[in-house]
Write a protein that holds these residues in place. Structure first.
Motif, PDB file in Angstrom:
ATOM      1  N   VAL A  68      -0.089  -4.650   5.232  1.00  0.00           N
ATOM      2  CA  VAL A  68      -1.084  -5.183   4.298  1.00  0.00           C
ATOM      3  C   VAL A  68      -1.978  -4.058   3.789  1.00  0.00           C
ATOM      4  O   VAL A  68      -2.361  -4.023   2.605  1.00  0.00           O
ATOM      5  CB  VAL A  68      -1.913  -6.281   4.992  1.00  0.00           C
ATOM      6  CG1 VAL A  68      -3.026  -6.772   4.082  1.00  0.00           C
ATOM      7  CG2 VAL A  68      -1.014  -7.442   5.393  1.00  0.00           C
ATOM      8  N   LEU A  69      -2.306  -3.101   4.656  1.00  0.00           N
ATOM      9  CA  LEU A  69      -3.088  -1.940   4.226  1.00  0.00           C
ATOM     10  C   LEU A  69      -2.321  -1.139   3.179  1.00  0.00           C
ATOM     11  O   LEU A  69      -2.899  -0.688   2.180  1.00  0.00           O
ATOM     12  CB  LEU A  69      -3.419  -1.067   5.438  1.00  0.00           C
ATOM     13  CG  LEU A  69      -4.174   0.228   5.164  1.00  0.00           C
ATOM     14  CD1 LEU A  69      -5.545  -0.078   4.578  1.00  0.00           C
ATOM     15  CD2 LEU A  69      -4.295   1.064   6.420  1.00  0.00           C
ATOM     16  N   PHE A  72      -2.609  -2.964  -0.134  1.00  0.00           N
ATOM     17  CA  PHE A  72      -3.910  -2.819  -0.791  1.00  0.00           C
ATOM     18  C   PHE A  72      -4.104  -1.406  -1.329  1.00  0.00           C
ATOM     19  O   PHE A  72      -4.679  -1.219  -2.405  1.00  0.00           O
ATOM     20  CB  PHE A  72      -5.035  -3.177   0.182  1.00  0.00           C
ATOM     21  CG  PHE A  72      -5.308  -4.643   0.274  1.00  0.00           C
ATOM     22  CD1 PHE A  72      -5.885  -5.313  -0.788  1.00  0.00           C
ATOM     23  CD2 PHE A  72      -4.966  -5.368   1.399  1.00  0.00           C
ATOM     24  CE1 PHE A  72      -6.133  -6.679  -0.720  1.00  0.00           C
ATOM     25  CE2 PHE A  72      -5.203  -6.730   1.482  1.00  0.00           C
ATOM     26  CZ  PHE A  72      -5.791  -7.384   0.412  1.00  0.00           C
ATOM     27  N   MET A  75      -2.174  -1.086  -4.522  1.00  0.00           N
ATOM     28  CA  MET A  75      -2.810  -1.817  -5.612  1.00  0.00           C
ATOM     29  C   MET A  75      -4.116  -1.151  -6.052  1.00  0.00           C
ATOM     30  O   MET A  75      -4.460  -1.173  -7.235  1.00  0.00           O
ATOM     31  CB  MET A  75      -3.077  -3.256  -5.177  1.00  0.00           C
ATOM     32  CG  MET A  75      -1.822  -4.064  -4.937  1.00  0.00           C
ATOM     33  SD  MET A  75      -2.134  -5.665  -4.177  1.00  0.00           S
ATOM     34  CE  MET A  75      -3.089  -6.464  -5.451  1.00  0.00           C
ATOM     35  N   MET A  76      -4.857  -0.534  -5.107  1.00  0.00           N
ATOM     36  CA  MET A  76      -6.121   0.095  -5.463  1.00  0.00           C
ATOM     37  C   MET A  76      -5.926   1.424  -6.178  1.00  0.00           C
ATOM     38  O   MET A  76      -6.735   1.798  -7.026  1.00  0.00           O
ATOM     39  CB  MET A  76      -6.970   0.312  -4.207  1.00  0.00           C
ATOM     40  CG  MET A  76      -7.637  -0.945  -3.686  1.00  0.00           C
ATOM     41  SD  MET A  76      -8.840  -0.575  -2.387  1.00  0.00           S
ATOM     42  CE  MET A  76      -7.820   0.220  -1.171  1.00  0.00           C
ATOM     43  N   THR A 169      -8.557   6.844  -2.824  1.00  0.00           N
ATOM     44  CA  THR A 169      -9.197   5.735  -3.528  1.00  0.00           C
ATOM     45  C   THR A 169     -10.589   6.092  -4.042  1.00  0.00           C
ATOM     46  O   THR A 169     -11.086   5.435  -4.948  1.00  0.00           O
ATOM     47  CB  THR A 169      -9.310   4.517  -2.602  1.00  0.00           C
ATOM     48  OG1 THR A 169      -9.985   4.910  -1.392  1.00  0.00           O
ATOM     49  CG2 THR A 169      -7.940   3.971  -2.255  1.00  0.00           C
TER      50      THR A 169
END
Length: 204
Positions: A68-69, A72, A75-76, A169
């Motif tokens: 899941v990390l 994300f 996507m980020m 990020t």
């Protein structure tokens, strides 16, 4: 006896196929989904080996947190993959060198098992008889005594990967306001608070 064999080959084939699709898929989101499927099938292999604790850890920790990390982070980042592919050829020699080194290491391991099968028994730790020791306790003894340095090295690699994801990020983007803690701490009362005397009925 034939049912565990069929399950083993099924889990193993799907795991290898998903591992190939992780690096072959064009969409990074699809790669993460194939990675999750590979984790589930690897957990099935652990169950067949009798290591239920490792199977649950693989599903809970890696599928529930790490994958899941990854999703994300992908996507980020909002990476322009067209721009990345333009400079792909300049990294090709380094990638080929790393691939050749990994291939040589794999061939050395497989060759050692073929030439001298008795070496596998010297590397593997003896398994306790069933019912004498729990799986979790035996695994903890191996991880924190015999393989403690490798365990710590794996933790450092994950820490560096996490810091790298955070650095990637934290890019400066126009129009995005960020918190400046030093400016907030250095503000004085005169810069922040203004006292005004308002007469009744006058308003602000």
């Amino acid at each position: 006896m034939i049912l565990p064999t069929i399950a083993f080959y099924l889990f193993a084939i799907v795991t290898v196929a998903c591992g190939f699709m992780v690096i072959a898929a064009r969409n990074p989101v699809h790669s993460v989904l194939f990675l999750i499927l590979a984790f589930f099938n690897s957990a099935g292999l652990f169950v067949l080996m009798g290591a239920e604790f490792l199977a649950m850890i693989l599903v809970i920790v890696y599928v529930g947190a790490v994958a899941v990390l990854f999703m994300f982070v992908v996507m980020m980042l909002d990476i322009n993959f067209v721009e990345m592919r333009q400079g792909f050829l300049q990294y090709l020699p380094v990638g080929l060198l790393v691939g050749v080194v990994l291939l040589i290491e794999i061939l050395m391991v497989v060759g050692a098992w073929i030439i001298a099968p008795e070496t596998a028994g010297t590397v593997a730790a003896p398994a306790p008889p069933p019912g004498v020791r729990e799986n979790t306790a035996a695994l903890g003894d191996l991880v924190y005594t015999r393989y403690i340095y490798l365990f710590q090295a794996a933790g450092m690699i994950l820490l560096v990967a996490m810091i790298g994801a955070i650095v990637l990020t934290l890019r400066s983007r126009p129009g995005v306001k960020r918190q400046k803690i030093s400016a907030q701490i250095s503000r004085s009362r005169a810069d922040s608070v203004e006292v005004r005397k308002i007469r009744p009925g006058q308003g602000i």
